[in-house]
Design a protein around this motif. Sequence first.
Motif, PDB file in Angstrom:
ATOM      1  N   THR A 187      37.231  10.778  24.034  1.00 60.48           N
ATOM      2  CA  THR A 187      37.898  12.032  24.375  1.00 60.48           C
ATOM      3  C   THR A 187      38.338  11.950  25.843  1.00 60.48           C
ATOM      4  O   THR A 187      37.812  11.121  26.615  1.00 60.48           O
ATOM      5  CB  THR A 187      36.936  13.199  24.201  1.00 60.48           C
ATOM      6  OG1 THR A 187      35.864  13.061  25.158  1.00 60.48           O
ATOM      7  CG2 THR A 187      36.337  13.240  22.796  1.00 60.48           C
ATOM      8  N   LYS A 198      37.570  13.852  28.273  1.00 61.18           N
ATOM      9  CA  LYS A 198      36.402  14.082  29.123  1.00 61.18           C
ATOM     10  C   LYS A 198      35.560  12.810  29.244  1.00 61.18           C
ATOM     11  O   LYS A 198      35.105  12.439  30.330  1.00 61.18           O
ATOM     12  CB  LYS A 198      35.561  15.213  28.497  1.00 61.18           C
ATOM     13  CG  LYS A 198      34.322  15.580  29.240  1.00 61.18           C
ATOM     14  CD  LYS A 198      34.554  16.811  30.079  1.00 61.18           C
ATOM     15  CE  LYS A 198      33.250  17.250  30.731  1.00 61.18           C
ATOM     16  NZ  LYS A 198      33.002  18.654  30.609  1.00 61.18           N
ATOM     17  N   GLN A 199      35.345  12.135  28.095  1.00 54.57           N
ATOM     18  CA  GLN A 199      34.560  10.893  28.109  1.00 54.57           C
ATOM     19  C   GLN A 199      35.279   9.816  28.922  1.00 54.57           C
ATOM     20  O   GLN A 199      34.642   9.038  29.644  1.00 54.57           O
ATOM     21  CB  GLN A 199      34.330  10.388  26.673  1.00 54.57           C
ATOM     22  CG  GLN A 199      33.325  11.209  25.885  1.00 54.57           C
ATOM     23  CD  GLN A 199      33.249  10.773  24.435  1.00 54.57           C
ATOM     24  OE1 GLN A 199      34.277  10.445  23.825  1.00 54.57           O
ATOM     25  NE2 GLN A 199      32.056  10.777  23.872  1.00 54.57           N
ATOM     26  N   HIS A 208      25.410  14.589  33.013  1.00 50.84           N
ATOM     27  CA  HIS A 208      26.743  14.156  33.438  1.00 50.84           C
ATOM     28  C   HIS A 208      26.802  14.080  34.954  1.00 50.84           C
ATOM     29  O   HIS A 208      27.774  14.464  35.569  1.00 50.84           O
ATOM     30  CB  HIS A 208      27.844  15.115  32.950  1.00 50.84           C
ATOM     31  CG  HIS A 208      28.034  15.024  31.476  1.00 50.84           C
ATOM     32  ND1 HIS A 208      28.619  13.951  30.857  1.00 50.84           N
ATOM     33  CD2 HIS A 208      27.672  15.861  30.500  1.00 50.84           C
ATOM     34  CE1 HIS A 208      28.619  14.144  29.555  1.00 50.84           C
ATOM     35  NE2 HIS A 208      28.055  15.291  29.299  1.00 50.84           N
ATOM     36  N   GLN A 212      37.178  10.294  31.448  1.00 50.77           N
ATOM     37  CA  GLN A 212      37.025  10.655  32.859  1.00 50.77           C
ATOM     38  C   GLN A 212      35.637  10.234  33.367  1.00 50.77           C
ATOM     39  O   GLN A 212      35.499   9.662  34.455  1.00 50.77           O
ATOM     40  CB  GLN A 212      37.197  12.164  32.984  1.00 50.77           C
ATOM     41  CG  GLN A 212      37.552  12.644  34.366  1.00 50.77           C
ATOM     42  CD  GLN A 212      37.823  14.141  34.376  1.00 50.77           C
ATOM     43  OE1 GLN A 212      37.371  14.859  33.470  1.00 50.77           O
ATOM     44  NE2 GLN A 212      38.515  14.610  35.371  1.00 50.77           N
ATOM     45  N   SER A 257      34.047  19.412  40.348  1.00 49.26           N
ATOM     46  CA  SER A 257      35.207  20.235  40.046  1.00 49.26           C
ATOM     47  C   SER A 257      36.080  20.422  41.274  1.00 49.26           C
ATOM     48  O   SER A 257      37.218  20.845  41.172  1.00 49.26           O
ATOM     49  CB  SER A 257      34.752  21.607  39.519  1.00 49.26           C
ATOM     50  OG  SER A 257      33.875  22.207  40.447  1.00 49.26           O
ATOM     51  N   GLU A 294      29.948  12.610  36.620  1.00 44.18           N
ATOM     52  CA  GLU A 294      31.274  13.200  36.509  1.00 44.18           C
ATOM     53  C   GLU A 294      31.821  13.523  37.882  1.00 44.18           C
ATOM     54  O   GLU A 294      31.071  13.855  38.804  1.00 44.18           O
ATOM     55  CB  GLU A 294      31.207  14.526  35.737  1.00 44.18           C
ATOM     56  CG  GLU A 294      31.042  14.374  34.246  1.00 44.18           C
ATOM     57  CD  GLU A 294      31.150  15.725  33.576  1.00 44.18           C
ATOM     58  OE1 GLU A 294      30.192  16.141  32.933  1.00 44.18           O
ATOM     59  OE2 GLU A 294      32.202  16.367  33.742  1.00 44.18           O
TER      60      GLU A 294
END
Lengths: 138, 115
Positions: A74, A76-77, A130, A79, A136, A133
């Motif tokens: 996906t 998100k994955q 995560h 990223q 934000s 990641e």
Amino acid sequence: MATFARTLILLLILAGAGQAQAAGSASAAGFRLWAELTPAEQLALAPIASDWNHLPAHQQERLIKVARGYPKLTPKQQQVLQARLVSWARMTPEQRKVARENYKQLLALPAPKQVQVKQRWSEARGAQPHAGEPSSSQ
Amino acid sequence: MNERDFAKRITTSLDEGARQLDPVLAMRLASMRRLAVDNRPAHYHMGHGVAVWAHEHPWVVMLLAISILFSGWLGYSQRQTGDSGDVDILLLTDDLPPQAYAERDFNKWLHLPAR
């Protein structure tokens, strides 16, 4: 009988030697320059483009396998994966080996237990899942 | 004296003994031997021949064993390499960062009792 046995044994020895040669050839041929990667592979491995030509062949082979699985992830994955690639590639081979072994042990546990293990580790480190990641704010 | 000479002396001695047997008894022994040979398993002679050949050529057997073991080891190594691609992508997209799993004492978390 003796001729048949000798022929069979010779064939088996040659088969073993052939497999050994094939394995050796595969390792030697595994090294690829960044420019030789496909566009899709370069896209997936973009964060480590500057390190790529200095990586050993066996590590390149494993990263290329990761790159081939990249399109199936996906967004998100993808990223998360790219955010972790640099630190992963710079770990020592021993660290990566330990990580793989521990991860395989985790995968052998029932799913609820896997979740519990991750939660406990996160609580102990004061980290959030995560953790790799991008924030934000980026 | 090697094994062949010793065996030859034994067979010579047995032949001599057989020649001194009562003719009727010798015929009965011969018919019983024929019966036993005719009834032996078909694969006996082939297996016995391979065993003798292997005993006379131990270096070939050793090469064969080494080749089989080496092929098995290679196959195992290649399978290990093949597995790592899938594991790596799972590691890199997991809830925890790879550095967590790289901790040498990570497996202590795997063995904690359930809450």
